[in-house]
Design a protein around this motif. Sequence first.
Motif, PDB file in Angstrom:
ATOM      1  N   SER A   1       6.626  -1.626   6.868  1.00 30.07           N
ATOM      2  CA  SER A   1       7.377  -1.701   5.888  1.00 30.07           C
ATOM      3  C   SER A   1       7.107  -3.022   5.066  1.00 30.07           C
ATOM      4  CB  SER A   1       8.912  -1.587   6.132  1.00 30.07           C
ATOM      5  OG  SER A   1       9.403  -2.711   6.699  1.00 30.07           O
ATOM      6  N   GLY A   2       6.875  -4.237   5.768  1.00 27.26           N
ATOM      7  CA  GLY A   2       6.734  -5.295   5.100  1.00 27.26           C
ATOM      8  C   GLY A   2       7.936  -5.886   4.710  1.00 27.26           C
ATOM      9  N   ALA A   3       9.143  -5.441   5.148  1.00 26.45           N
ATOM     10  CA  ALA A   3      10.423  -5.689   4.844  1.00 26.45           C
ATOM     11  C   ALA A   3      11.437  -6.179   6.136  1.00 26.45           C
ATOM     12  CB  ALA A   3      11.243  -4.822   3.988  1.00 26.45           C
ATOM     13  N   TYR A   4      12.361  -6.440   5.968  1.00 25.07           N
ATOM     14  CA  TYR A   4      13.389  -6.696   7.002  1.00 25.07           C
ATOM     15  C   TYR A   4      14.049  -5.447   7.294  1.00 25.07           C
ATOM     16  CZ  TYR A   4      17.525  -7.954   9.717  1.00 25.07           C
ATOM     17  OH  TYR A   4      18.641  -8.160  10.249  1.00 25.07           O
ATOM     18  N   CYS A   5      14.215  -4.983   8.578  1.00 27.63           N
ATOM     19  CA  CYS A   5      14.595  -3.553   8.890  1.00 27.63           C
ATOM     20  C   CYS A   5      15.871  -3.754   9.894  1.00 27.63           C
ATOM     21  CB  CYS A   5      13.508  -2.969   9.690  1.00 27.63           C
ATOM     22  SG  CYS A   5      12.237  -2.453   8.583  1.00 27.63           S
ATOM     23  N   VAL A   6      16.526  -2.739   9.600  1.00 27.40           N
ATOM     24  CA  VAL A   6      17.642  -2.748  10.548  1.00 27.40           C
ATOM     25  C   VAL A   6      17.917  -1.564  11.313  1.00 27.40           C
ATOM     26  CG1 VAL A   6      19.343  -4.236   8.874  1.00 27.40           C
ATOM     27  CG2 VAL A   6      19.287  -1.577   8.581  1.00 27.40           C
TER      28      VAL A   6
ATOM     29  N   GLU B   1      11.867   1.379  -0.507  1.00 29.52           N
ATOM     30  CA  GLU B   1      11.045   2.362  -0.088  1.00 29.52           C
ATOM     31  C   GLU B   1      10.038   1.798   0.710  1.00 29.52           C
ATOM     32  OE1 GLU B   1       8.106   5.879  -2.234  1.00 29.52           O
ATOM     33  OE2 GLU B   1       9.813   4.723  -3.540  1.00 29.52           O
ATOM     34  N   VAL B   2       9.589   2.640   1.812  1.00 32.18           N
ATOM     35  CA  VAL B   2       8.418   2.319   2.635  1.00 32.18           C
ATOM     36  C   VAL B   2       7.008   3.131   2.557  1.00 32.18           C
ATOM     37  CG1 VAL B   2      10.009   1.708   4.452  1.00 32.18           C
ATOM     38  CG2 VAL B   2       9.164   3.842   4.675  1.00 32.18           C
ATOM     39  N   PRO B   3       6.114   2.499   2.906  1.00 29.80           N
ATOM     40  CA  PRO B   3       4.868   3.264   2.541  1.00 29.80           C
ATOM     41  C   PRO B   3       4.608   4.435   3.587  1.00 29.80           C
ATOM     42  CG  PRO B   3       4.424   0.853   3.345  1.00 29.80           C
ATOM     43  CD  PRO B   3       5.900   1.180   3.758  1.00 29.80           C
TER      44      PRO B   3
ATOM     45  N   ASN C   1       6.469   6.852  13.916  1.00 28.68           N
ATOM     46  CA  ASN C   1       6.290   8.202  14.349  1.00 28.68           C
ATOM     47  C   ASN C   1       6.457   9.158  13.034  1.00 28.68           C
ATOM     48  OD1 ASN C   1       5.741   7.737  16.930  1.00 28.68           O
ATOM     49  ND2 ASN C   1       7.522   8.731  17.751  1.00 28.68           N
ATOM     50  N   TYR C   2       7.490   8.483  12.283  1.00 31.89           N
ATOM     51  CA  TYR C   2       7.758   9.425  11.005  1.00 31.89           C
ATOM     52  C   TYR C   2       8.339   8.442   9.961  1.00 31.89           C
ATOM     53  CZ  TYR C   2      10.925  12.035   8.081  1.00 31.89           C
ATOM     54  OH  TYR C   2      11.793  12.244   7.067  1.00 31.89           O
ATOM     55  N   VAL C   3       8.173   8.490   8.545  1.00 32.60           N
ATOM     56  CA  VAL C   3       8.758   8.137   7.751  1.00 32.60           C
ATOM     57  C   VAL C   3       9.366   8.780   6.553  1.00 32.60           C
ATOM     58  CG1 VAL C   3       6.990   6.065   7.361  1.00 32.60           C
ATOM     59  CG2 VAL C   3       6.658   7.915   6.243  1.00 32.60           C
TER      60      VAL C   3
ATOM     61  N   LYS D   1       0.788  -1.145  -0.066  1.00 36.92           N
ATOM     62  CA  LYS D   1      -0.210   0.050   0.060  1.00 36.92           C
ATOM     63  C   LYS D   1       0.934   1.247   0.140  1.00 36.92           C
ATOM     64  CE  LYS D   1      -3.654  -1.960   2.559  1.00 36.92           C
ATOM     65  NZ  LYS D   1      -4.640  -1.961   3.935  1.00 36.92           N
ATOM     66  N   ASP D   2       0.361   2.250  -0.617  1.00 39.93           N
ATOM     67  CA  ASP D   2       1.203   3.559  -0.778  1.00 39.93           C
ATOM     68  C   ASP D   2       1.139   4.158   0.713  1.00 39.93           C
ATOM     69  OD1 ASP D   2      -0.191   4.338  -3.774  1.00 39.93           O
ATOM     70  OD2 ASP D   2       1.681   3.456  -3.339  1.00 39.93           O
ATOM     71  N   TYR D   3       0.160   4.211   1.513  1.00 37.94           N
ATOM     72  CA  TYR D   3       0.021   4.613   2.785  1.00 37.94           C
ATOM     73  C   TYR D   3      -0.601   3.764   3.945  1.00 37.94           C
ATOM     74  CZ  TYR D   3       1.078   9.255   0.725  1.00 37.94           C
ATOM     75  OH  TYR D   3       1.797  10.058  -0.085  1.00 37.94           O
TER      76      TYR D   3
END
Length: 182
Positions: free
Chosen positions: A51-56, A126-128, A82-84, A3-5
Amino acid sequence: MQKDYKKVEASQVVISELMLPSHSNFNGKIHGGYILSLLDQIAFACASKHSGAYCVTASVDTVDFLRPIEIGELVTMKASVNYVGRSSMVIGIRVEAENIQTGDTKHCNSSYFTMVAKNNQGESVEVPGLILQNDNEIRRFAKSIKRNKMKKKRVQEFHETDFSSERYLHLLEEHKVKIEKD
């Protein structure tokens, strides 16, 4: 396709854990390093959920230890995006400890972790965006923008190549420091 948001609430994570003697430091309080480990775990879960992704973990912007946590208290951590940015997210985490015998709760810690979404090749993805639905979410997003600007300024200052101690001596006047230059 992502999703975009996403709404903030879609990625929120809450964990609770009973604090055991094995989590304590030499003073009988819960070790700050143990709390940091839990904070990193919940930041990862919240960011990955958004994000639906692996994060560091890219940075830990703020960790304020406000009150000690005691053995036997139930610690609850609440994490929100809180922020993207393009591939980064600021995860705000609130830590509360509850005396399970009395029901008294206390705010023990507030933290801000910057997390970055990665693909299987280790590249940033890229994250939503965020859908902000109330004044609290708008305030958190705006404060994250402000913190990011202050952080960039700090980084810039630390990477100055024309450092001259004379430019900074006036800052030291009110501090407990003694200068003995050769």
